[in-house]
Design a protein around this motif. Structure first.
Motif, PDB file in Angstrom:
ATOM      1  N   MET A   8       0.854  -1.180   0.000  1.00 32.19           N
ATOM      2  CA  MET A   8       0.000   0.000   0.000  1.00 32.19           C
ATOM      3  C   MET A   8       0.892   1.232   0.000  1.00 32.19           C
ATOM      4  N   LYS A   9       0.688   2.099  -0.944  1.00 32.90           N
ATOM      5  CA  LYS A   9       1.409   3.363  -1.003  1.00 32.90           C
ATOM      6  C   LYS A   9       0.402   4.494  -0.858  1.00 32.90           C
ATOM      7  N   LEU A  10       0.730   5.444   0.012  1.00 35.37           N
ATOM      8  CA  LEU A  10      -0.126   6.614   0.238  1.00 35.37           C
ATOM      9  C   LEU A  10       0.718   7.874   0.215  1.00 35.37           C
ATOM     10  N   SER A  11       0.102   8.991  -0.084  1.00 33.58           N
ATOM     11  CA  SER A  11       0.822  10.259  -0.065  1.00 33.58           C
ATOM     12  C   SER A  11       1.008  10.768   1.365  1.00 33.58           C
ATOM     13  N   ALA A  12       0.210  10.294   2.293  1.00 35.78           N
ATOM     14  CA  ALA A  12       0.315  10.729   3.683  1.00 35.78           C
ATOM     15  C   ALA A  12       1.623  10.224   4.278  1.00 35.78           C
ATOM     16  N   ARG A  13       2.366  11.096   4.899  1.00 37.77           N
ATOM     17  CA  ARG A  13       3.661  10.734   5.477  1.00 37.77           C
ATOM     18  C   ARG A  13       3.528  10.175   6.890  1.00 37.77           C
ATOM     19  N   ASN A  14       2.466  10.518   7.573  1.00 38.51           N
ATOM     20  CA  ASN A  14       2.299  10.117   8.961  1.00 38.51           C
ATOM     21  C   ASN A  14       1.566   8.783   9.035  1.00 38.51           C
ATOM     22  N   GLN A  15       2.335   7.704   8.973  1.00 33.32           N
ATOM     23  CA  GLN A  15       1.781   6.365   9.016  1.00 33.32           C
ATOM     24  C   GLN A  15       2.378   5.646  10.226  1.00 33.32           C
ATOM     25  N   PHE A  16       1.515   5.078  11.061  1.00 23.24           N
ATOM     26  CA  PHE A  16       1.936   4.454  12.303  1.00 23.24           C
ATOM     27  C   PHE A  16       1.436   3.017  12.344  1.00 23.24           C
ATOM     28  N   ALA A  17       2.349   2.065  12.248  1.00 26.02           N
ATOM     29  CA  ALA A  17       1.981   0.653  12.303  1.00 26.02           C
ATOM     30  C   ALA A  17       1.685   0.270  13.749  1.00 26.02           C
ATOM     31  N   GLY A  18       0.657  -0.536  13.932  1.00 25.79           N
ATOM     32  CA  GLY A  18       0.297  -0.953  15.282  1.00 25.79           C
ATOM     33  C   GLY A  18      -0.633  -2.144  15.261  1.00 25.79           C
ATOM     34  N   THR A  19      -1.352  -2.296  16.370  1.00 25.30           N
ATOM     35  CA  THR A  19      -2.258  -3.419  16.558  1.00 25.30           C
ATOM     36  C   THR A  19      -3.630  -2.903  16.962  1.00 25.30           C
ATOM     37  N   VAL A  20      -4.671  -3.462  16.385  1.00 20.68           N
ATOM     38  CA  VAL A  20      -6.041  -3.099  16.756  1.00 20.68           C
ATOM     39  C   VAL A  20      -6.284  -3.585  18.190  1.00 20.68           C
ATOM     40  N   THR A  21      -6.690  -2.658  19.058  1.00 20.74           N
ATOM     41  CA  THR A  21      -6.929  -3.016  20.465  1.00 20.74           C
ATOM     42  C   THR A  21      -8.399  -2.953  20.852  1.00 20.74           C
ATOM     43  N   ALA A  22      -9.214  -2.260  20.060  1.00 20.32           N
ATOM     44  CA  ALA A  22     -10.645  -2.171  20.368  1.00 20.32           C
ATOM     45  C   ALA A  22     -11.412  -1.788  19.117  1.00 20.32           C
ATOM     46  N   ILE A  23     -12.627  -2.321  19.023  1.00 28.26           N
ATOM     47  CA  ILE A  23     -13.540  -1.991  17.922  1.00 28.26           C
ATOM     48  C   ILE A  23     -14.919  -1.805  18.538  1.00 28.26           C
ATOM     49  N   ARG A  24     -15.497  -0.616  18.339  1.00 30.39           N
ATOM     50  CA  ARG A  24     -16.843  -0.334  18.845  1.00 30.39           C
ATOM     51  C   ARG A  24     -17.737   0.061  17.677  1.00 30.39           C
ATOM     52  N   LYS A  25     -18.633  -0.851  17.304  1.00 34.96           N
ATOM     53  CA  LYS A  25     -19.524  -0.603  16.171  1.00 34.96           C
ATOM     54  C   LYS A  25     -20.762   0.137  16.631  1.00 34.96           C
ATOM     55  N   GLY A  26     -21.086   1.218  15.925  1.00 36.82           N
ATOM     56  CA  GLY A  26     -22.295   1.974  16.183  1.00 36.82           C
ATOM     57  C   GLY A  26     -23.306   1.731  15.074  1.00 36.82           C
ATOM     58  N   VAL A  27     -24.281   2.595  15.008  1.00 37.53           N
ATOM     59  CA  VAL A  27     -25.335   2.451  14.002  1.00 37.53           C
ATOM     60  C   VAL A  27     -24.769   2.600  12.589  1.00 37.53           C
ATOM     61  N   THR A  28     -23.928   3.615  12.382  1.00 41.56           N
ATOM     62  CA  THR A  28     -23.353   3.849  11.053  1.00 41.56           C
ATOM     63  C   THR A  28     -21.828   3.937  11.071  1.00 41.56           C
ATOM     64  N   THR A  29     -21.252   4.141  12.252  1.00 42.10           N
ATOM     65  CA  THR A  29     -19.821   4.383  12.374  1.00 42.10           C
ATOM     66  C   THR A  29     -19.184   3.393  13.336  1.00 42.10           C
ATOM     67  N   THR A  30     -17.996   2.945  12.980  1.00 39.14           N
ATOM     68  CA  THR A  30     -17.211   2.084  13.860  1.00 39.14           C
ATOM     69  C   THR A  30     -16.016   2.873  14.366  1.00 39.14           C
ATOM     70  N   HIS A  31     -15.765   2.830  15.677  1.00 41.86           N
ATOM     71  CA  HIS A  31     -14.577   3.442  16.266  1.00 41.86           C
ATOM     72  C   HIS A  31     -13.540   2.357  16.471  1.00 41.86           C
TER      73      HIS A  31
END
Length: 70
Positions: free
Chosen positions: A1-24
């Motif tokens: 994956m190549k993106l123009s954004a320079r601020n890329q931070f690799a990590g691990t998903v620690t939480a997923i909260r699904k809402g009606v239309t949006t997931t945090h």
């Protein structure tokens, strides 16, 4: 994956909260350093996000605000 954004931070998903239309989604990029992103439920499903899986937090913003207490 190549993106123009320079601020890329690799990590691990620690939480997923699904809402009606949006997931945090929380991505821990260093011990105690967590980014939280609000994405569509459809995007979360298409990405196959799951706690414990690797992910990249990408920050692309034209403005950054700074505040102090008091």
């Amino acid at each position: 994956m190549k993106l123009s954004a320079r601020n890329q931070f690799a990590g691990t998903v620690t939480a997923i909260r699904k809402g009606v239309t949006t997931t945090h989604v929380q991505v821990e990029v260093a011990p105690g350093v967590v980014f939280t992103a609000a994405i569509t439920n459809e995007s979360a499903e298409e990405l196959g996000l799951a706690v414990g899986k690797p992910a990249v937090a990408v920050v692309k913003a034209s403005d950054v605000m700074v505040g102090v207490a008091g």
